[in-house]
Design a protein around this motif. Structure first.
Motif, mmCIF file in Angstrom:
data_model
loop_
_atom_site.group_PDB
_atom_site.id
_atom_site.type_symbol
_atom_site.label_atom_id
_atom_site.label_comp_id
_atom_site.label_asym_id
_atom_site.label_seq_id
_atom_site.Cartn_x
_atom_site.Cartn_y
_atom_site.Cartn_z
ATOM 1 N N TYR A 105 0.840 -1.193 0.000
ATOM 2 C CA TYR A 105 0.000 0.000 0.000
ATOM 3 C C TYR A 105 0.873 1.239 0.000
ATOM 4 C CZ TYR A 105 -3.774 -3.190 0.759
ATOM 5 O OH TYR A 105 -4.684 -4.199 0.575
ATOM 6 N N LYS A 106 0.410 2.290 -0.681
ATOM 7 C CA LYS A 106 1.171 3.536 -0.776
ATOM 8 C C LYS A 106 0.332 4.684 -0.233
ATOM 9 C CE LYS A 106 -0.410 4.511 -5.450
ATOM 10 N NZ LYS A 106 -0.068 4.720 -6.829
ATOM 11 N N SER A 107 1.017 5.743 0.134
ATOM 12 C CA SER A 107 0.349 6.935 0.634
ATOM 13 C C SER A 107 -0.218 7.737 -0.532
ATOM 14 C CB SER A 107 1.335 7.804 1.416
ATOM 15 O OG SER A 107 0.748 9.051 1.718
ATOM 16 N N THR A 108 -1.368 8.350 -0.296
ATOM 17 C CA THR A 108 -1.957 9.210 -1.325
ATOM 18 C C THR A 108 -1.191 10.523 -1.480
ATOM 19 O OG1 THR A 108 -3.498 10.091 0.332
ATOM 20 C CG2 THR A 108 -4.303 8.318 -1.093
ATOM 21 N N ARG A 109 -0.369 10.872 -0.491
ATOM 22 C CA ARG A 109 0.412 12.119 -0.570
ATOM 23 C C ARG A 109 1.823 11.904 -1.095
ATOM 24 N NH1 ARG A 109 -1.256 15.700 4.709
ATOM 25 N NH2 ARG A 109 -3.433 15.936 4.104
ATOM 26 N N ASN A 110 2.336 10.696 -0.933
ATOM 27 C CA ASN A 110 3.696 10.418 -1.376
ATOM 28 C C ASN A 110 3.792 8.946 -1.740
ATOM 29 O OD1 ASN A 110 6.420 9.947 -1.732
ATOM 30 N ND2 ASN A 110 7.058 10.898 0.187
ATOM 31 N N ALA A 111 3.810 8.656 -3.030
ATOM 32 C CA ALA A 111 3.825 7.278 -3.512
ATOM 33 C C ALA A 111 5.076 6.516 -3.084
ATOM 34 C CB ALA A 111 3.681 7.251 -5.030
ATOM 35 N N GLN A 112 6.084 7.215 -2.578
ATOM 36 C CA GLN A 112 7.306 6.551 -2.109
ATOM 37 C C GLN A 112 7.106 5.931 -0.718
ATOM 38 O OE1 GLN A 112 9.769 6.261 -4.383
ATOM 39 N NE2 GLN A 112 8.285 7.352 -5.649
ATOM 40 N N VAL A 113 6.058 6.336 -0.017
ATOM 41 C CA VAL A 113 5.752 5.774 1.302
ATOM 42 C C VAL A 113 4.949 4.494 1.075
ATOM 43 C CG1 VAL A 113 4.573 6.148 3.505
ATOM 44 C CG2 VAL A 113 5.741 8.048 2.383
ATOM 45 N N ILE A 114 5.625 3.367 1.265
ATOM 46 C CA ILE A 114 5.052 2.046 0.984
ATOM 47 C C ILE A 114 4.993 1.245 2.281
ATOM 48 C CG2 ILE A 114 5.328 -0.074 -0.356
ATOM 49 C CD1 ILE A 114 5.213 2.110 -2.323
ATOM 50 N N THR A 115 3.898 0.475 2.453
ATOM 51 C CA THR A 115 3.774 -0.342 3.655
ATOM 52 C C THR A 115 2.968 -1.602 3.377
ATOM 53 O OG1 THR A 115 3.320 -0.212 6.027
ATOM 54 C CG2 THR A 115 1.663 0.739 4.562
ATOM 55 N N SER A 116 2.895 -2.444 4.379
ATOM 56 C CA SER A 116 2.156 -3.704 4.280
ATOM 57 C C SER A 116 0.678 -3.483 4.585
ATOM 58 C CB SER A 116 2.717 -4.698 5.305
ATOM 59 O OG SER A 116 2.471 -4.225 6.624
ATOM 60 N N PHE A 117 -0.121 -4.487 4.323
ATOM 61 C CA PHE A 117 -1.545 -4.445 4.653
ATOM 62 C C PHE A 117 -1.729 -4.225 6.152
ATOM 63 C CE2 PHE A 117 -5.170 -6.859 6.313
ATOM 64 C CZ PHE A 117 -6.216 -6.172 5.716
ATOM 65 N N GLU A 118 -1.018 -5.022 6.948
ATOM 66 C CA GLU A 118 -1.160 -4.926 8.402
ATOM 67 C C GLU A 118 -0.856 -3.521 8.910
ATOM 68 O OE1 GLU A 118 0.437 -6.970 12.537
ATOM 69 O OE2 GLU A 118 1.425 -7.467 10.659
ATOM 70 N N ASN A 119 0.233 -2.952 8.452
ATOM 71 C CA ASN A 119 0.596 -1.602 8.895
ATOM 72 C C ASN A 119 -0.418 -0.570 8.408
ATOM 73 O OD1 ASN A 119 2.463 0.163 10.306
ATOM 74 N ND2 ASN A 119 2.914 0.984 8.271
ATOM 75 N N ALA A 120 -0.892 -0.736 7.184
ATOM 76 C CA ALA A 120 -1.874 0.205 6.641
ATOM 77 C C ALA A 120 -3.152 0.176 7.466
ATOM 78 C CB ALA A 120 -2.171 -0.127 5.183
ATOM 79 N N ILE A 121 -3.603 -1.010 7.838
ATOM 80 C CA ILE A 121 -4.833 -1.142 8.628
ATOM 81 C C ILE A 121 -4.626 -0.638 10.055
ATOM 82 C CG2 ILE A 121 -6.385 -2.843 9.697
ATOM 83 C CD1 ILE A 121 -7.006 -2.331 6.760
ATOM 84 N N CYS A 122 -3.523 -1.007 10.644
ATOM 85 C CA CYS A 122 -3.288 -0.662 12.061
ATOM 86 C C CYS A 122 -2.932 0.805 12.276
ATOM 87 C CB CYS A 122 -2.199 -1.563 12.646
ATOM 88 S SG CYS A 122 -2.737 -3.271 12.799
ATOM 89 N N SER A 123 -2.282 1.426 11.302
ATOM 90 C CA SER A 123 -1.875 2.818 11.492
ATOM 91 C C SER A 123 -2.967 3.804 11.110
ATOM 92 C CB SER A 123 -0.601 3.115 10.705
ATOM 93 O OG SER A 123 -0.850 3.004 9.320
ATOM 94 N N GLY A 124 -3.808 3.416 10.183
ATOM 95 C CA GLY A 124 -4.884 4.314 9.749
ATOM 96 C C GLY A 124 -4.434 5.324 8.719
ATOM 97 N N TYR A 125 -3.422 6.112 9.055
ATOM 98 C CA TYR A 125 -2.897 7.130 8.145
ATOM 99 C C TYR A 125 -1.424 6.863 7.878
ATOM 100 C CZ TYR A 125 -7.064 9.893 9.157
ATOM 101 O OH TYR A 125 -8.352 10.325 9.289
ATOM 102 N N ALA A 126 -0.980 7.324 6.728
ATOM 103 C CA ALA A 126 0.451 7.278 6.419
ATOM 104 C C ALA A 126 1.160 8.331 7.275
ATOM 105 C CB ALA A 126 0.666 7.562 4.929
ATOM 106 N N PRO A 127 2.461 8.179 7.499
ATOM 107 C CA PRO A 127 3.196 9.153 8.316
ATOM 108 C C PRO A 127 3.106 10.583 7.773
ATOM 109 C CG PRO A 127 4.601 7.274 7.784
ATOM 110 C CD PRO A 127 3.314 7.098 7.047
ATOM 111 N N ASP A 128 2.883 10.717 6.462
ATOM 112 C CA ASP A 128 2.793 12.049 5.856
ATOM 113 C C ASP A 128 1.373 12.616 5.900
ATOM 114 O OD1 ASP A 128 1.496 10.507 3.984
ATOM 115 O OD2 ASP A 128 2.918 10.875 2.358
ATOM 116 N N GLY A 129 0.463 11.899 6.572
ATOM 117 C CA GLY A 129 -0.916 12.352 6.692
ATOM 118 C C GLY A 129 -1.830 11.882 5.576
ATOM 119 N N GLY A 130 -1.270 11.192 4.602
ATOM 120 C CA GLY A 130 -2.079 10.663 3.506
ATOM 121 C C GLY A 130 -2.803 9.395 3.922
#
Length: 114
Positions: free
Chosen positions: A3-28
């Motif tokens: 999964y990637k952030s809507t604000r910065n496509a370079q911010v990539i993470t796993s399904f688990e992290n995407a679900i558990c964190s809610g938002y990307a670190p950049d707020g996307g």
């Protein structure tokens, strides 16, 4: 799937992290890096599945087996949607009238009132 952030496509993470964190670190928001494509055959086959079976198939497209195994995903889906949680026809689907239908109905009413 990653999964990637809507604000910065370079911010990539796993399904688990995407679900558990809610938002990307950049707020996307996290969205799938790619969207799977479905063949008309696959869609036709899926139209015959129960709601829990269809849910499993769709979720499997977005969750890597390395993160949630097939067996675990089936168990999650069955606990959420199986066992009488929902009756057949989870969502009733009916055709809404189109503008043509409305026009034809108006014409019928005019003829009937003459």
């Amino acid at each position: 799937m990653k999964y990637k952030s809507t604000r910065n496509a370079q911010v990539i993470t796993s399904f688990e992290n995407a679900i558990c964190s809610g938002y990307a670190p950049d707020g996307g928001l996290f969205v799938p890096q790619t969207l799977p494509s479905l063949s008309s055959f696959q869609i036709k086959e899926w139209s015959l599945l129960s709601f829990p079976e269809l849910s499993y198939e769709v979720l499997r497209l977005f969750i890597a087996t390395e993160e949630i195994t097939n067996g675990d995903l089936r168990e999650i889906v069955n606990k959420a949607f199986g066992g009488g949680s929902f009756v057949d026809g989870v969502v009733n689907v009916r055709r809404l009238s189109s503008s043509n239908d409305n026009d034809n109905e108006k014409k019928k009413k005019k003829k009937a009132n003459r």
